[in-house]
Design a protein around this motif. Sequence first.
Motif, PDB file in Angstrom:
ATOM      1  N   SER A   1       0.833  -1.196   0.000  1.00 45.15           N
ATOM      2  CA  SER A   1       0.000   0.000   0.000  1.00 45.15           C
ATOM      3  C   SER A   1       0.872   1.253   0.000  1.00 45.15           C
ATOM      4  O   SER A   1       2.102   1.180   0.099  1.00 45.15           O
ATOM      5  CB  SER A   1      -0.919   0.003   1.221  1.00 45.15           C
ATOM      6  N   ASP A   2       0.221   2.425  -0.089  1.00 43.96           N
ATOM      7  CA  ASP A   2       0.956   3.689  -0.133  1.00 43.96           C
ATOM      8  C   ASP A   2       1.773   3.925   1.131  1.00 43.96           C
ATOM      9  O   ASP A   2       2.825   4.573   1.088  1.00 43.96           O
ATOM     10  CB  ASP A   2      -0.022   4.855  -0.322  1.00 43.96           C
ATOM     11  N   ASP A   3       1.295   3.391   2.270  1.00 44.75           N
ATOM     12  CA  ASP A   3       2.030   3.587   3.520  1.00 44.75           C
ATOM     13  C   ASP A   3       3.071   2.506   3.781  1.00 44.75           C
ATOM     14  O   ASP A   3       3.681   2.461   4.842  1.00 44.75           O
ATOM     15  CB  ASP A   3       1.067   3.675   4.708  1.00 44.75           C
ATOM     16  N   GLY A   4       3.265   1.606   2.799  1.00 47.23           N
ATOM     17  CA  GLY A   4       4.316   0.597   2.912  1.00 47.23           C
ATOM     18  C   GLY A   4       3.885  -0.715   3.509  1.00 47.23           C
ATOM     19  O   GLY A   4       4.688  -1.658   3.583  1.00 47.23           O
ATOM     20  N   ASP A   5       2.639  -0.820   3.932  1.00 44.08           N
ATOM     21  CA  ASP A   5       2.148  -2.077   4.501  1.00 44.08           C
ATOM     22  C   ASP A   5       1.791  -3.069   3.389  1.00 44.08           C
ATOM     23  O   ASP A   5       1.391  -2.676   2.290  1.00 44.08           O
ATOM     24  CB  ASP A   5       0.907  -1.826   5.358  1.00 44.08           C
ATOM     25  N   VAL A   6       1.915  -4.347   3.705  1.00 48.74           N
ATOM     26  CA  VAL A   6       1.497  -5.394   2.776  1.00 48.74           C
ATOM     27  C   VAL A   6       0.013  -5.668   3.000  1.00 48.74           C
ATOM     28  O   VAL A   6      -0.405  -5.975   4.123  1.00 48.74           O
ATOM     29  CB  VAL A   6       2.316  -6.684   2.974  1.00 48.74           C
TER      30      VAL A   6
ATOM     31  N   THR B   1       2.570  -5.171 -10.939  1.00 46.41           N
ATOM     32  CA  THR B   1       3.448  -4.012 -10.822  1.00 46.41           C
ATOM     33  C   THR B   1       4.537  -4.293  -9.793  1.00 46.41           C
ATOM     34  O   THR B   1       4.550  -5.340  -9.141  1.00 46.41           O
ATOM     35  CB  THR B   1       2.649  -2.768 -10.389  1.00 46.41           C
ATOM     36  N   ALA B   2       5.428  -3.329  -9.628  1.00 50.63           N
ATOM     37  CA  ALA B   2       6.509  -3.485  -8.657  1.00 50.63           C
ATOM     38  C   ALA B   2       5.975  -3.572  -7.231  1.00 50.63           C
ATOM     39  O   ALA B   2       6.650  -4.098  -6.341  1.00 50.63           O
ATOM     40  CB  ALA B   2       7.483  -2.315  -8.789  1.00 50.63           C
ATOM     41  N   ARG B   3       4.765  -3.068  -7.006  1.00 53.53           N
ATOM     42  CA  ARG B   3       4.176  -3.121  -5.667  1.00 53.53           C
ATOM     43  C   ARG B   3       3.647  -4.518  -5.319  1.00 53.53           C
ATOM     44  O   ARG B   3       3.540  -4.875  -4.153  1.00 53.53           O
ATOM     45  CB  ARG B   3       3.025  -2.125  -5.554  1.00 53.53           C
ATOM     46  N   ASP B   4       3.271  -5.286  -6.325  1.00 51.69           N
ATOM     47  CA  ASP B   4       2.707  -6.612  -6.092  1.00 51.69           C
ATOM     48  C   ASP B   4       3.818  -7.588  -5.750  1.00 51.69           C
ATOM     49  O   ASP B   4       4.810  -7.700  -6.475  1.00 51.69           O
ATOM     50  CB  ASP B   4       1.946  -7.089  -7.326  1.00 51.69           C
ATOM     51  N   GLN B   5       3.664  -8.308  -4.651  1.00 47.82           N
ATOM     52  CA  GLN B   5       4.740  -9.161  -4.158  1.00 47.82           C
ATOM     53  C   GLN B   5       4.537 -10.637  -4.488  1.00 47.82           C
ATOM     54  O   GLN B   5       5.450 -11.299  -4.956  1.00 47.82           O
ATOM     55  CB  GLN B   5       4.875  -8.990  -2.641  1.00 47.82           C
ATOM     56  N   PHE B   6       3.359 -11.171  -4.211  1.00 46.41           N
ATOM     57  CA  PHE B   6       3.107 -12.587  -4.470  1.00 46.41           C
ATOM     58  C   PHE B   6       1.613 -12.835  -4.529  1.00 46.41           C
ATOM     59  O   PHE B   6       0.801 -11.980  -4.140  1.00 46.41           O
ATOM     60  CB  PHE B   6       3.755 -13.478  -3.391  1.00 46.41           C
ATOM     61  N   VAL B   7       1.249 -14.001  -5.035  1.00 43.50           N
ATOM     62  CA  VAL B   7      -0.135 -14.433  -5.058  1.00 43.50           C
ATOM     63  C   VAL B   7      -0.228 -15.797  -4.378  1.00 43.50           C
ATOM     64  O   VAL B   7       0.675 -16.630  -4.521  1.00 43.50           O
ATOM     65  CB  VAL B   7      -0.700 -14.490  -6.491  1.00 43.50           C
ATOM     66  N   ILE B   8      -1.285 -15.995  -3.611  1.00 46.45           N
ATOM     67  CA  ILE B   8      -1.552 -17.267  -2.953  1.00 46.45           C
ATOM     68  C   ILE B   8      -2.735 -17.932  -3.643  1.00 46.45           C
ATOM     69  O   ILE B   8      -3.790 -17.309  -3.799  1.00 46.45           O
ATOM     70  CB  ILE B   8      -1.895 -17.066  -1.462  1.00 46.45           C
ATOM     71  N   LEU B   9      -2.563 -19.172  -4.066  1.00 42.72           N
ATOM     72  CA  LEU B   9      -3.667 -20.004  -4.531  1.00 42.72           C
ATOM     73  C   LEU B   9      -3.887 -21.064  -3.467  1.00 42.72           C
ATOM     74  O   LEU B   9      -2.949 -21.784  -3.114  1.00 42.72           O
ATOM     75  CB  LEU B   9      -3.351 -20.682  -5.862  1.00 42.72           C
ATOM     76  N   ALA B  10      -5.100 -21.166  -2.954  1.00 45.88           N
ATOM     77  CA  ALA B  10      -5.325 -22.112  -1.861  1.00 45.88           C
ATOM     78  C   ALA B  10      -6.695 -22.754  -1.973  1.00 45.88           C
ATOM     79  O   ALA B  10      -7.669 -22.103  -2.375  1.00 45.88           O
ATOM     80  CB  ALA B  10      -5.196 -21.416  -0.509  1.00 45.88           C
ATOM     81  N   THR B  11      -6.760 -24.037  -1.638  1.00 44.62           N
ATOM     82  CA  THR B  11      -8.044 -24.715  -1.537  1.00 44.62           C
ATOM     83  C   THR B  11      -8.781 -24.166  -0.327  1.00 44.62           C
ATOM     84  O   THR B  11      -8.197 -23.509   0.527  1.00 44.62           O
ATOM     85  CB  THR B  11      -7.866 -26.237  -1.414  1.00 44.62           C
ATOM     86  N   ASP B  12     -10.074 -24.449  -0.245  1.00 45.01           N
ATOM     87  CA  ASP B  12     -10.898 -23.778   0.746  1.00 45.01           C
ATOM     88  C   ASP B  12     -10.559 -24.165   2.177  1.00 45.01           C
ATOM     89  O   ASP B  12     -11.096 -23.591   3.114  1.00 45.01           O
ATOM     90  CB  ASP B  12     -12.383 -24.003   0.483  1.00 45.01           C
ATOM     91  N   GLY B  13      -9.671 -25.101   2.365  1.00 44.13           N
ATOM     92  CA  GLY B  13      -9.216 -25.413   3.715  1.00 44.13           C
ATOM     93  C   GLY B  13      -8.418 -24.292   4.347  1.00 44.13           C
ATOM     94  O   GLY B  13      -8.183 -24.293   5.544  1.00 44.13           O
ATOM     95  N   VAL B  14      -7.970 -23.300   3.543  1.00 46.71           N
ATOM     96  CA  VAL B  14      -7.177 -22.202   4.073  1.00 46.71           C
ATOM     97  C   VAL B  14      -8.029 -20.969   4.339  1.00 46.71           C
ATOM     98  O   VAL B  14      -7.756 -20.187   5.221  1.00 46.71           O
ATOM     99  CB  VAL B  14      -6.025 -21.851   3.099  1.00 46.71           C
ATOM    100  N   SER B  15      -9.102 -20.773   3.595  1.00 48.05           N
ATOM    101  CA  SER B  15      -9.828 -19.509   3.640  1.00 48.05           C
ATOM    102  C   SER B  15     -10.878 -19.488   4.733  1.00 48.05           C
ATOM    103  O   SER B  15     -11.296 -20.512   5.245  1.00 48.05           O
ATOM    104  CB  SER B  15     -10.482 -19.251   2.277  1.00 48.05           C
ATOM    105  N   ASP B  16     -11.362 -18.280   5.034  1.00 45.58           N
ATOM    106  CA  ASP B  16     -12.235 -18.128   6.187  1.00 45.58           C
ATOM    107  C   ASP B  16     -13.687 -17.849   5.843  1.00 45.58           C
ATOM    108  O   ASP B  16     -14.523 -17.780   6.728  1.00 45.58           O
ATOM    109  CB  ASP B  16     -11.731 -16.987   7.082  1.00 45.58           C
ATOM    110  N   ARG B  17     -14.039 -17.655   4.605  1.00 45.51           N
ATOM    111  CA  ARG B  17     -15.396 -17.221   4.306  1.00 45.51           C
ATOM    112  C   ARG B  17     -16.306 -18.375   3.928  1.00 45.51           C
ATOM    113  O   ARG B  17     -17.458 -18.188   3.549  1.00 45.51           O
ATOM    114  CB  ARG B  17     -15.377 -16.176   3.181  1.00 45.51           C
ATOM    115  N   PHE B  18     -15.793 -19.595   4.000  1.00 47.50           N
ATOM    116  CA  PHE B  18     -16.611 -20.761   3.699  1.00 47.50           C
ATOM    117  C   PHE B  18     -17.118 -21.301   5.026  1.00 47.50           C
ATOM    118  O   PHE B  18     -16.457 -22.091   5.671  1.00 47.50           O
ATOM    119  CB  PHE B  18     -15.794 -21.821   2.980  1.00 47.50           C
TER     120      PHE B  18
END
Length: 368
Positions: free
Chosen positions: A187-192, A269-286
Motif C-alpha cells: 500500500s501507499d504507507d508501505g504495509d502489505v 506491478t513493482a508493488r505486487d509481491q506474491f499471489v496465494i492459490l489455496a483450496t478452501d481449507g485455508v480460507s475463512d469465508r466458507f
Amino acid sequence: MRQISSMLQGLARSMSLGKERKEAEEPQGTVLRSSGTLWGEGSETFAAACSRRGEKGTNQDTSIVWEGYGCQDDTIFCGVFDGHGQWGHYVAKAVRESLPQQLLCRWQEAVALTSLIDGEKRLGDCQFDLLRQSYLAAAAAVDEELRRSRRLDAVNSGCTALSIVKQGDLMVVANVGDSRAVLATTSDDGDVTAVQLTVDFKPDLPQEKARIIQCEGRVHCLDDEPGVHRVWVPHRDAPGLAMSRAFGDYCVKDYGVISAPEVTQRRITARDQFVILATDGVSDRFLHSHKVFLLPAQQTDHSWQHLGQVWDVLSNEEAVRIVAATPDREKAAKRLVECAVRGWRRKRRGVAVDDCSAVCLFFHSPAP
C-alpha cells in the motif's frame, strides 16, 4: 512488441515439439506436481507448493506448477484442485493433468490464427481475450472428457480448479469452484495488504442461485446447517453440493451447476509481491460447509455423508501476513498450511482436519 515476438516463438516451439513427442511424455518446461519449490527460468518468479492430507482418508487436493509453460521462459502456470466425492481424488488429478494441456493447445491455435490474420500489433491488444476464450474452451473440453471417461466415475464426484497463467506482467486467473486467489501488494504507507482476486462460487450467490433455479435445481440449507447453502436435484434431497461450479458432478449438471470458469486479469506491478492459490481449507469465508456426494443407487435418497468440512481459520490478511513474514520463501506454502491446520485444531476441536493445499508464487527476487 518483444514480448509478443517471444510469445509467438515460444508457442511455435511448443507446437513443433508437441507434434514430435508422444502423449505420455512430459511436457516441455519444468513441472512440479507435489509439495516443493520451483524457480522461474528467464524471470524472477519463484513458486512454493504444499499439500497436506487431512484426517479423513485420501488426500483429495492436488496442485501443479509448470514453469516455462508453452516453451516460454517468462510464462508460468499454477493451479490447485480440490476433489470431493468418492472418486474426487481421481477427478482432481485428471483435471490437473488435462486442463493445462487443453488450455495450451487452444491458446496456441488462437495466437497463431490471430497473428496470421491481424499481425503482432493486434495480438498484443487481445492477449487477455485470447487466454479467456482459450480457458473457456479448455474447461468445456476437460468436463466433456471426464463425462466420457471409462476410467473413473464423475457422476457423483468432482473437483474445483483454480489456476493462473502469468506471462510477463500479465496474470490471468481462472476459477471454477470455491478455492481462492489472494494477491499481496504494498500500500501507499508501505504495509502489505491482501486483495482477493476470485469469487467464492457458492450456491447462494444471487447469479449462481438464479441459474440453478432456472434449471429446476434447488438451493437451500439443511435444518442442522443454517447458512450452509447446497444444490439439490428437484425431487430428492441429493446430492447437497456446497458449491455452484465444479468439474464432474454430472448428477447436477442438468440443474445449474457448471464448469465454466470466471476468468479475470491483473497487470503485475513493482508493488505486487506474491499471489496465494489455496483450496478452501485455508480460507475463512466458507462457513462450516460440507462437500457431499450421492451414495450408490441401492441406498435411500437421504443417504449422504460429509466428505470435508470447510472452516473459518485464516482471513485473507492473515494468510498474506504469514507468507510475507516467512524468512525462507521455500517454506512459505508449508508454513501457511501448517498455520491453517493449527487454526483448525484450535477452533474446530473434535472435528477431523480437512485436506489443505496452497501455492505461493513470488513475482520478484528477494531484497538483498
